[in-house]
Motif scaffolding. Structure first.
Motif, PDB file in Angstrom:
ATOM      1  N   VAL A 144       0.737  -1.119  -0.064  1.00  0.00           N
ATOM      2  CA  VAL A 144       0.123  -0.182   0.073  1.00  0.00           C
ATOM      3  C   VAL A 144       0.802   1.207  -0.122  1.00  0.00           C
ATOM      4  O   VAL A 144       0.425   2.234  -0.252  1.00  0.00           O
ATOM      5  N   GLY A 145       2.045   1.236   0.381  1.00  0.00           N
ATOM      6  CA  GLY A 145       3.112   2.306   0.311  1.00  0.00           C
ATOM      7  C   GLY A 145       2.524   3.266   1.530  1.00  0.00           C
ATOM      8  O   GLY A 145       1.983   2.744   2.604  1.00  0.00           O
ATOM      9  N   GLY A 149      -2.547   7.940   3.476  1.00  0.00           N
ATOM     10  CA  GLY A 149      -2.668   9.472   3.822  1.00  0.00           C
ATOM     11  C   GLY A 149      -2.127   9.487   5.247  1.00  0.00           C
ATOM     12  O   GLY A 149      -1.353   8.883   5.677  1.00  0.00           O
ATOM     13  N   ALA A 150      -2.510  10.584   6.075  1.00  0.00           N
ATOM     14  CA  ALA A 150      -1.933  10.862   7.281  1.00  0.00           C
ATOM     15  C   ALA A 150      -1.865  10.057   8.431  1.00  0.00           C
ATOM     16  O   ALA A 150      -1.218  10.045   9.122  1.00  0.00           O
ATOM     17  N   GLY A 161      -0.226  -2.039  11.121  1.00  0.00           N
ATOM     18  CA  GLY A 161      -0.278  -1.710   9.905  1.00  0.00           C
ATOM     19  C   GLY A 161       1.401  -1.047   9.341  1.00  0.00           C
ATOM     20  O   GLY A 161       1.963  -0.694  10.201  1.00  0.00           O
ATOM     21  N   SER A 162       1.586  -1.187   8.145  1.00  0.00           N
ATOM     22  CA  SER A 162       2.604  -0.543   7.604  1.00  0.00           C
ATOM     23  C   SER A 162       2.640  -0.306   5.954  1.00  0.00           C
ATOM     24  O   SER A 162       1.711  -0.665   5.470  1.00  0.00           O
ATOM     25  N   PRO A 163       3.807   0.190   5.544  1.00  0.00           N
ATOM     26  CA  PRO A 163       3.513   0.456   3.963  1.00  0.00           C
ATOM     27  C   PRO A 163       3.353  -1.061   3.188  1.00  0.00           C
ATOM     28  O   PRO A 163       3.178  -1.169   1.990  1.00  0.00           O
ATOM     29  N   GLN A 183      -9.526   1.427   8.808  1.00  0.00           N
ATOM     30  CA  GLN A 183      -9.307   2.509   7.705  1.00  0.00           C
ATOM     31  C   GLN A 183      -8.176   2.123   6.826  1.00  0.00           C
ATOM     32  O   GLN A 183      -8.480   2.196   5.522  1.00  0.00           O
ATOM     33  N   LEU A 184      -7.201   1.626   7.365  1.00  0.00           N
ATOM     34  CA  LEU A 184      -6.101   1.477   6.512  1.00  0.00           C
ATOM     35  C   LEU A 184      -6.519   0.025   5.511  1.00  0.00           C
ATOM     36  O   LEU A 184      -6.083  -0.354   4.655  1.00  0.00           O
TER      37      LEU A 184
END
Length: 203
Positions: A144-145, A149-150, A161-163, A183-184
């Motif tokens: 997801v890189g 967003g913020a 979660g992470s990139p 959300q992620l």
């Protein structure tokens, strides 16, 4: 023709399953995409699961390796065990030898999501070590890189979660995925679905 995305997961206590449902919502929000939830086979006896305090499995269908080629893309989810995917999911990947031999999954996009017991319990290593499974099948890893967003830069709240993908922190099992984590997960489903759709259109 619709882009088929299989969200395939293993969940002992329900944390990964909760993320999977949110990923499903995100993928479903993309027009022309048909996402479907699957869980991998359990390898532990009921007696052991009972001693672990694991709840009964949901009615999400159990997948077999032979069903994987039907999909155009995959998002795989699993809890961590010592910084790597749980044995149940590794056992499932080990059952895909026939698909590996014929490279039937080569060129298909794949993402991952995960659950760990603590912040340092494998939020990155679980994803990183899972990539080896994708590589041998010739699948294309889609992280997801920082496209979410913020929220990915939030430092005041504990979050998984992470990139690499969506994640949650289960703690002793009582903590459930937070709003930020969900959300992620939704974003990952939506983002991945868009990528998979582009892949199918260009094939």
């Amino acid at each position: 023709m619709a882009t088929k995305i299989y969200i395939v997961y293993y969940s002992t206590y329900g944390h990964v399953e909760k993320l999977a449902h949110e990923i499903l919502k995100g993928a479903s929000s993309v027009e022309g995409v048909e996402p479907k939830l699957w869980q991998v086979p359990e390898t532990l006896p009921e007696e052991v699961l009972g001693k672990l305090g694991a709840p009964p499995k949901s009615d999400v269908p159990v997948i077999t390796a032979n069903e994987l080629p039907e999909a155009d893309g995959f998002i795989f989810g699993f809890p961590t065990r010592y910084g790597m995917m749980a044995a149940q999911f590794k056992a499932f990947f080990d059952s895909t030898g026939g698909l590996w031999r014929t490279q039937q999954l080569a060129g298909k996009p794949a993402g991952v999501f995960f659950s760990t017991g603590s912040q340092g319990g494998g939020q990155e290593t679980t994803a990183l070590t899972a990539i080896t499974q994708l590589v041998h099948h010739g699948m294309i890893f889609v992280p997801v890189g920082y496209t979410s967003g913020a929220g990915m830069f939030e430092l005041e709240k504990v979050k998984g979660g992470s990139p690499y993908g969506a994640g949650t922190l289960a703690g002793d099992g009582s903590r459930q995925p937070s709003e930020l984590e969900l959300q992620l997960a939704f974003h990952q489903g939506q983002y991945f679905a868009g990528i998979a759709k582009k892949f199918k259109a260009s094939a």
